[in-house]
Design a protein around this motif. Structure first.
Motif, PDB file in Angstrom:
ATOM      1  N   HIS A  24      73.180  53.754 -47.160  1.00  0.00           N
ATOM      2  CA  HIS A  24      73.338  54.722 -46.073  1.00  0.00           C
ATOM      3  C   HIS A  24      72.321  55.853 -46.199  1.00  0.00           C
ATOM      4  CE1 HIS A  24      75.051  57.860 -43.551  1.00  0.00           C
ATOM      5  NE2 HIS A  24      75.231  58.609 -44.616  1.00  0.00           N
ATOM      6  N   GLN A  25      72.131  56.375 -47.396  1.00  0.00           N
ATOM      7  CA  GLN A  25      71.176  57.462 -47.618  1.00  0.00           C
ATOM      8  C   GLN A  25      69.743  57.014 -47.320  1.00  0.00           C
ATOM      9  OE1 GLN A  25      71.739  60.703 -48.279  1.00  0.00           O
ATOM     10  NE2 GLN A  25      73.909  60.228 -48.064  1.00  0.00           N
ATOM     11  N   LYS A  26      69.426  55.776 -47.611  1.00  0.00           N
ATOM     12  CA  LYS A  26      68.052  55.284 -47.409  1.00  0.00           C
ATOM     13  C   LYS A  26      67.757  54.962 -45.953  1.00  0.00           C
ATOM     14  CE  LYS A  26      67.677  55.785 -51.634  1.00  0.00           C
ATOM     15  NZ  LYS A  26      67.305  57.140 -51.992  1.00  0.00           N
ATOM     16  N   TRP A  27      68.698  54.375 -45.241  1.00  0.00           N
ATOM     17  CA  TRP A  27      68.433  53.835 -43.909  1.00  0.00           C
ATOM     18  C   TRP A  27      69.134  54.589 -42.782  1.00  0.00           C
ATOM     19  CZ3 TRP A  27      64.319  51.072 -43.864  1.00  0.00           C
ATOM     20  CH2 TRP A  27      63.955  50.367 -45.012  1.00  0.00           C
ATOM     21  N   LYS A  28      70.011  55.522 -43.102  1.00  0.00           N
ATOM     22  CA  LYS A  28      70.706  56.352 -42.094  1.00  0.00           C
ATOM     23  C   LYS A  28      71.572  55.533 -41.134  1.00  0.00           C
ATOM     24  CE  LYS A  28      68.670  59.825 -43.976  1.00  0.00           C
ATOM     25  NZ  LYS A  28      69.166  60.055 -45.314  1.00  0.00           N
ATOM     26  N   ILE A  29      71.969  54.342 -41.557  1.00  0.00           N
ATOM     27  CA  ILE A  29      72.956  53.540 -40.831  1.00  0.00           C
ATOM     28  C   ILE A  29      74.318  54.071 -41.287  1.00  0.00           C
ATOM     29  CG2 ILE A  29      73.876  51.196 -40.491  1.00  0.00           C
ATOM     30  CD1 ILE A  29      71.027  51.459 -39.442  1.00  0.00           C
ATOM     31  N   ILE A  31      77.664  54.739 -42.983  1.00  0.00           N
ATOM     32  CA  ILE A  31      78.179  54.169 -44.230  1.00  0.00           C
ATOM     33  C   ILE A  31      79.269  53.137 -43.958  1.00  0.00           C
ATOM     34  CG2 ILE A  31      79.880  56.001 -44.605  1.00  0.00           C
ATOM     35  CD1 ILE A  31      79.188  55.728 -47.652  1.00  0.00           C
ATOM     36  N   GLU A  32      80.044  53.349 -42.882  1.00  0.00           N
ATOM     37  CA  GLU A  32      81.118  52.406 -42.541  1.00  0.00           C
ATOM     38  C   GLU A  32      80.572  51.006 -42.267  1.00  0.00           C
ATOM     39  OE1 GLU A  32      82.198  56.529 -41.867  1.00  0.00           O
ATOM     40  OE2 GLU A  32      80.593  55.363 -40.926  1.00  0.00           O
ATOM     41  N   ALA A  33      79.363  50.928 -41.710  1.00  0.00           N
ATOM     42  CA  ALA A  33      78.757  49.623 -41.443  1.00  0.00           C
ATOM     43  C   ALA A  33      78.450  48.895 -42.751  1.00  0.00           C
ATOM     44  CB  ALA A  33      77.495  49.781 -40.607  1.00  0.00           C
ATOM     45  N   TYR A  34      77.945  49.633 -43.732  1.00  0.00           N
ATOM     46  CA  TYR A  34      77.669  49.020 -45.025  1.00  0.00           C
ATOM     47  C   TYR A  34      78.965  48.621 -45.734  1.00  0.00           C
ATOM     48  CZ  TYR A  34      72.806  50.395 -44.548  1.00  0.00           C
ATOM     49  OH  TYR A  34      71.519  50.523 -44.115  1.00  0.00           O
ATOM     50  N   ILE A  35      79.956  49.488 -45.685  1.00  0.00           N
ATOM     51  CA  ILE A  35      81.241  49.166 -46.309  1.00  0.00           C
ATOM     52  C   ILE A  35      81.828  47.898 -45.697  1.00  0.00           C
ATOM     53  CG2 ILE A  35      83.652  49.921 -46.555  1.00  0.00           C
ATOM     54  CD1 ILE A  35      82.499  52.817 -46.830  1.00  0.00           C
ATOM     55  N   GLN A  36      81.844  47.824 -44.373  1.00  0.00           N
ATOM     56  CA  GLN A  36      82.388  46.651 -43.693  1.00  0.00           C
ATOM     57  C   GLN A  36      81.613  45.389 -44.071  1.00  0.00           C
ATOM     58  OE1 GLN A  36      82.316  46.901 -39.416  1.00  0.00           O
ATOM     59  NE2 GLN A  36      83.315  44.931 -39.165  1.00  0.00           N
ATOM     60  N   SER A  37      80.287  45.458 -44.063  1.00  0.00           N
ATOM     61  CA  SER A  37      79.473  44.296 -44.388  1.00  0.00           C
ATOM     62  C   SER A  37      79.655  43.873 -45.841  1.00  0.00           C
ATOM     63  CB  SER A  37      77.998  44.598 -44.095  1.00  0.00           C
ATOM     64  OG  SER A  37      77.212  43.452 -44.303  1.00  0.00           O
ATOM     65  N   MET A  38      79.720  44.846 -46.740  1.00  0.00           N
ATOM     66  CA  MET A  38      79.913  44.514 -48.159  1.00  0.00           C
ATOM     67  C   MET A  38      81.312  43.966 -48.419  1.00  0.00           C
ATOM     68  SD  MET A  38      77.844  47.557 -50.063  1.00  0.00           S
ATOM     69  CE  MET A  38      76.135  47.869 -49.612  1.00  0.00           C
ATOM     70  N   GLU A  39      82.321  44.484 -47.724  1.00  0.00           N
ATOM     71  CA  GLU A  39      83.672  43.917 -47.859  1.00  0.00           C
ATOM     72  C   GLU A  39      83.694  42.485 -47.366  1.00  0.00           C
ATOM     73  OE1 GLU A  39      86.132  46.773 -45.818  1.00  0.00           O
ATOM     74  OE2 GLU A  39      86.461  47.931 -47.654  1.00  0.00           O
ATOM     75  N   LYS A  58      72.794  53.750 -65.014  1.00  0.00           N
ATOM     76  CA  LYS A  58      73.892  53.662 -64.043  1.00  0.00           C
ATOM     77  C   LYS A  58      73.460  54.087 -62.656  1.00  0.00           C
ATOM     78  CE  LYS A  58      77.358  54.215 -67.541  1.00  0.00           C
ATOM     79  NZ  LYS A  58      78.447  54.965 -68.086  1.00  0.00           N
ATOM     80  N   LYS A  59      72.172  54.225 -62.440  1.00  0.00           N
ATOM     81  CA  LYS A  59      71.633  54.716 -61.173  1.00  0.00           C
ATOM     82  C   LYS A  59      71.016  53.567 -60.374  1.00  0.00           C
ATOM     83  CE  LYS A  59      67.694  57.422 -59.802  1.00  0.00           C
ATOM     84  NZ  LYS A  59      66.561  58.194 -60.284  1.00  0.00           N
ATOM     85  N   ILE A  60      71.375  53.446 -59.089  1.00  0.00           N
ATOM     86  CA  ILE A  60      70.771  52.429 -58.228  1.00  0.00           C
ATOM     87  C   ILE A  60      69.336  52.847 -57.929  1.00  0.00           C
ATOM     88  CG2 ILE A  60      70.840  51.258 -55.981  1.00  0.00           C
ATOM     89  CD1 ILE A  60      73.891  51.715 -55.986  1.00  0.00           C
ATOM     90  N   VAL A  61      68.406  51.934 -58.175  1.00  0.00           N
ATOM     91  CA  VAL A  61      66.993  52.240 -57.954  1.00  0.00           C
ATOM     92  C   VAL A  61      66.343  51.327 -56.908  1.00  0.00           C
ATOM     93  CG1 VAL A  61      66.723  53.248 -60.243  1.00  0.00           C
ATOM     94  CG2 VAL A  61      66.200  50.811 -59.898  1.00  0.00           C
ATOM     95  N   VAL A  84      65.478  46.391 -47.415  1.00  0.00           N
ATOM     96  CA  VAL A  84      64.716  46.337 -48.667  1.00  0.00           C
ATOM     97  C   VAL A  84      64.228  47.748 -48.993  1.00  0.00           C
ATOM     98  CG1 VAL A  84      62.714  45.366 -49.842  1.00  0.00           C
ATOM     99  CG2 VAL A  84      63.940  43.991 -48.141  1.00  0.00           C
ATOM    100  N   TYR A  85      64.588  48.225 -50.177  1.00  0.00           N
ATOM    101  CA  TYR A  85      64.152  49.567 -50.554  1.00  0.00           C
ATOM    102  C   TYR A  85      64.065  49.679 -52.071  1.00  0.00           C
ATOM    103  CZ  TYR A  85      63.483  54.577 -50.277  1.00  0.00           C
ATOM    104  OH  TYR A  85      62.941  55.837 -50.354  1.00  0.00           O
ATOM    105  N   VAL A  86      62.981  50.325 -52.521  1.00  0.00           N
ATOM    106  CA  VAL A  86      62.786  50.637 -53.931  1.00  0.00           C
ATOM    107  C   VAL A  86      62.483  52.129 -54.014  1.00  0.00           C
ATOM    108  CG1 VAL A  86      61.377  50.218 -55.992  1.00  0.00           C
ATOM    109  CG2 VAL A  86      61.907  48.314 -54.451  1.00  0.00           C
TER     110      VAL A  86
END
Length: 152
Positions: A24-29, A31-39, A58-61, A84-86
């Motif tokens: 969500h922080q990277k793509w500004k979509i 967060i609920e969309a990511y939660i739903q898709s990941m669930e 412990k940090k996502i990179v 895709v993000y690094v």
């Protein structure tokens, strides 16, 4: 060069809240969309959607996803690599290429013949055996964007 492990959200659902927030922080979509898709990824037996992250300590990179359609008009070109993000300080270490290959291998093992992606980059993905196939119209976009395909 440091080795990084690619984590499948489906196999490690404890990462869902943090991963959804990170994407969500990277793509500004929303967060609920990511939660739903990941669930859906975690709870379904289908190959799509899938989500993957790379952690340093412990940090996502870095992260990458696969969804049915990445919001473009070619609904027949599926499934699509997305998000895709690094992180800047982790670029130029092969992470993007490793993630792309990992996902391609994962989807080949799931029985897919091709993966697709859309991007504004014009040379990056060719380095990883992706081929430009056409321009597509993104949902709500004024200009067309590049569509790539990778045979698995």
């Amino acid at each position: 060069m440091k080795e990084f492990t690619i984590v499948k959200i489906k196999e490690h659902p404890k990462f869902l809240p943090e991963a959804a927030e990170w994407f969500h922080q990277k793509w500004k979509i929303p967060i609920e969309a990511y939660i739903q898709s990941m669930e859906e990824c975690i709870n379904s037996n289908t190959s799509v959607p899938q989500w993957y992250i790379v952690c340093d300590d412990k940090k996502i990179v870095a992260g990458i996803g696969v969804i049915e359609n990445d919001f473009h008009d070619r609904k027949d070109l599926t499934p699509n690599i997305c998000a895709v993000y690094v992180e800047d300080s982790y670029r130029n270490q092969g992470l993007a290429g490793n993630m792309l290959q990992f996902v391609c291998d994962d989807f080949k093992n799931k029985g897919n013949d091709y993966l697709y992606l859309i991007t504004d980059h014009s040379t990056f993905y060719e380095r990883y055996s992706w081929e430009f196939i056409c321009m597509v119209q993104g949902d709500g976009e004024l200009t067309k964007t590049r569509m790539y395909r990778r045979k698995l």
